[in-house]
Design an enzyme around this catalytic site. Structure first.
Site, PDB file in Angstrom:
ATOM      1  N   GLY A  31      -8.748  40.315 -23.128  1.00  0.00           N
ATOM      2  CA  GLY A  31      -7.602  40.727 -22.469  1.00  0.00           C
ATOM      3  C   GLY A  31      -7.356  41.830 -22.867  1.00  0.00           C
ATOM      4  O   GLY A  31      -8.157  42.843 -23.222  1.00  0.00           O
ATOM      5  N   ALA A  32      -5.984  42.303 -22.723  1.00  0.00           N
ATOM      6  CA  ALA A  32      -5.454  43.726 -22.684  1.00  0.00           C
ATOM      7  C   ALA A  32      -6.381  44.504 -21.675  1.00  0.00           C
ATOM      8  O   ALA A  32      -7.069  45.463 -22.005  1.00  0.00           O
ATOM      9  CB  ALA A  32      -5.618  44.272 -24.078  1.00  0.00           C
ATOM     10  N   HIS A  37     -12.722  46.807 -17.540  1.00  0.00           N
ATOM     11  CA  HIS A  37     -12.747  45.498 -17.291  1.00  0.00           C
ATOM     12  C   HIS A  37     -12.804  45.004 -15.833  1.00  0.00           C
ATOM     13  O   HIS A  37     -13.450  44.210 -15.083  1.00  0.00           O
ATOM     14  CB  HIS A  37     -11.383  44.606 -17.879  1.00  0.00           C
ATOM     15  CG  HIS A  37     -11.541  44.948 -19.538  1.00  0.00           C
ATOM     16  ND1 HIS A  37     -10.394  45.250 -20.199  1.00  0.00           N
ATOM     17  CD2 HIS A  37     -12.344  43.893 -20.294  1.00  0.00           C
ATOM     18  CE1 HIS A  37     -10.707  44.957 -21.435  1.00  0.00           C
ATOM     19  NE2 HIS A  37     -11.768  44.443 -21.675  1.00  0.00           N
ATOM     20  N   LYS A 151     -20.479  50.038 -22.923  1.00  0.00           N
ATOM     21  CA  LYS A 151     -19.658  50.411 -23.949  1.00  0.00           C
ATOM     22  C   LYS A 151     -20.056  49.489 -25.236  1.00  0.00           C
ATOM     23  O   LYS A 151     -20.077  50.065 -26.340  1.00  0.00           O
ATOM     24  CB  LYS A 151     -18.370  50.197 -23.611  1.00  0.00           C
ATOM     25  CG  LYS A 151     -17.329  49.919 -24.544  1.00  0.00           C
ATOM     26  CD  LYS A 151     -16.633  51.259 -25.062  1.00  0.00           C
ATOM     27  CE  LYS A 151     -15.472  51.240 -26.108  1.00  0.00           C
ATOM     28  NZ  LYS A 151     -15.289  49.948 -26.831  1.00  0.00           N
ATOM     29  N   ASP A 152     -20.168  48.232 -25.170  1.00  0.00           N
ATOM     30  CA  ASP A 152     -20.624  47.446 -26.317  1.00  0.00           C
ATOM     31  C   ASP A 152     -22.144  47.040 -26.309  1.00  0.00           C
ATOM     32  O   ASP A 152     -22.705  46.101 -26.099  1.00  0.00           O
ATOM     33  CB  ASP A 152     -19.887  46.108 -26.255  1.00  0.00           C
ATOM     34  CG  ASP A 152     -18.479  46.340 -26.462  1.00  0.00           C
ATOM     35  OD1 ASP A 152     -18.013  46.782 -27.618  1.00  0.00           O
ATOM     36  OD2 ASP A 152     -17.650  46.409 -25.628  1.00  0.00           O
TER      37      ASP A 152
HETATM   38  P1  AMP Z   1     -13.728  43.066 -24.655  1.00  0.00           P
HETATM   39  O1  AMP Z   1     -12.242  42.820 -23.964  1.00  0.00           O
HETATM   40  O2  AMP Z   1     -13.542  44.290 -25.401  1.00  0.00           O
HETATM   41  O3  AMP Z   1     -14.236  42.106 -25.158  1.00  0.00           O
HETATM   42  O4  AMP Z   1     -14.573  43.469 -23.301  1.00  0.00           O
HETATM   43  C1  AMP Z   1     -14.929  42.542 -22.504  1.00  0.00           C
HETATM   44  C2  AMP Z   1     -16.118  43.027 -21.739  1.00  0.00           C
HETATM   45  O5  AMP Z   1     -15.523  44.301 -21.216  1.00  0.00           O
HETATM   46  C3  AMP Z   1     -17.420  43.612 -22.408  1.00  0.00           C
HETATM   47  O6  AMP Z   1     -18.510  43.114 -21.852  1.00  0.00           O
HETATM   48  C4  AMP Z   1     -17.316  45.092 -22.693  1.00  0.00           C
HETATM   49  O7  AMP Z   1     -18.469  45.561 -23.041  1.00  0.00           O
HETATM   50  C5  AMP Z   1     -16.455  45.386 -21.700  1.00  0.00           C
HETATM   51  N1  AMP Z   1     -15.912  46.807 -21.478  1.00  0.00           N
HETATM   52  C6  AMP Z   1     -15.127  47.162 -22.459  1.00  0.00           C
HETATM   53  N2  AMP Z   1     -14.689  48.421 -22.228  1.00  0.00           N
HETATM   54  C7  AMP Z   1     -15.356  48.726 -21.351  1.00  0.00           C
HETATM   55  C8  AMP Z   1     -15.234  50.104 -20.626  1.00  0.00           C
HETATM   56  N3  AMP Z   1     -14.797  51.218 -21.249  1.00  0.00           N
HETATM   57  N4  AMP Z   1     -16.400  50.366 -19.340  1.00  0.00           N
HETATM   58  C9  AMP Z   1     -16.784  49.185 -19.138  1.00  0.00           C
HETATM   59  N5  AMP Z   1     -17.262  47.900 -19.659  1.00  0.00           N
HETATM   60  C10 AMP Z   1     -16.277  47.723 -20.608  1.00  0.00           C
END
Ligand code: AMP
Length: 284
Positions: A31-32, A37, A151-152
């Protein structure tokens, strides 16, 4: 967009879609939501016919209690953004739905050395938590394709390993990192930066760009690393790591790797501004 809070009706809905020959894409998030995303949702919409997004702040992947408590929650805006992006399904489970037997004494995954270097080293237990939640989500959603962000970087490698361990038919698609105009990688944690730290945060991108340039000019890696570390500490960062690694294995660079190594490499940085930990990477 249909919102499911429970896994059983979600699984039933997905089975119906698959029976009608629909391809299912899955975008797991905490989220957020930001444009990074949304880019994953858009990619899934391009490549599949039903896109499922999940929002679940997974307690077992936080190795720091305050990071978990302070994790941003913008669920109402998230729902609006997902609707606007044309997401078909949002899965919004509770902790009890994801961990019906609690979060203690959980199964261990054999992640090998991925668990002991870089993020694995600095966030003990983090990737076990990622596998816990991903195993459950993947089993519930049964998607054809899974979309995750570069990114991850290390997380993508861990999830790829998990898919192998699970013998899962789901295919992982790693998508490029979306950045702010000044280069800062979009991240939910950016919301926690003070305006002053938000300015400084762009130093990570500057360092990655510098590493890429100098590696390609054949500069000795320890020299580049020292320069990047100085830029970060001068900007007020507390560094976890600045590393150059083999892009396929994540094995760290040797001193001469930047000069003689011809294979794909990735530069990775993790560092704190006050209590906000930021990570980013760039293929070199
Ligand atoms: P998170 O909500 O941070 O767990 O991220 C959810 C998904 O979004 C994960 O697969 C992240 O790698 C991806 N993500 C987070 N930030 C970015 C970004 N800046 N660009 C592309 N994908 C992202």
């Amino acid at each position: 967009m249909i919102i499911f809070k429970y896994a059983e009706p979600l699984a039933r809905y997905i089975q119906q879609q698959k029976a009608a020959d629909k391809q299912v894409g899955f975008v797991p998030t905490m989220g957020a939501l930001h444009n990074g995303h949304i880019a994953l949702i858009e990619r899934s919409k391009k490549e599949t016919s039903i896109t499922v997004c999940s929002i679940f702040v997974n307690p077992t992947q936080f190795n720091n209690a305050s990071d978990y408590q302070l994790y941003p929650n913008t669920i109402e805006q998230d729902i609006v953004r997902l609707e606007a992006a044309g997401c078909d399904v949002l899965f919004l489970p509770s902790i009890a739905e994801m961990y019906p037997n609690g979060t203690n004494n959980l199964e261990k995954y054999d992640l090998g050395y991925l668990e002991t270097l870089l993020e694995g080293k600095y966030r003990p237990g983090h990737f076990q938590g990622v596998c816990q939640v991903m195993n459950r989500l993947l089993t519930m959603v049964q998607a054809h394709k899974l979309f995750m962000g570069q990114k991850d970087y290390q997380q993508c490698m861990v999830v790829s390993r998990l898919l192998q361990l699970m013998q899962s038919p789901t295919g992982l698609i790693t998508c490029p990192t979306l950045r702010e105009p000044d280069g800062l990688a979009m991240s939910s944690r950016n919301l926690r930066l003070s305006p002053e730290d938000r300015q400084k945060a762009t130093t990570i991108y500057k360092c990655l760009t510098l590493i890429k340039q100098e590696c390609n000019q054949g500069v000795f890696w320890p020299v580049i690393k020292e320069k990047a570390e100085k830029l970060l500490t001068d900007a007020g960062f507390r560094i976890d790591y600045v590393e150059l690694a083999d892009a396929n294995t994540l094995q760290p660079a040797t001193a001469t790797m930047a000069t003689i190594y011809q294979g794909p490499r990735v530069a990775l940085i993790a560092a704190f501004l006050h209590d906000v930990r930021l990570i980013d990477n760039m293929l070199v």
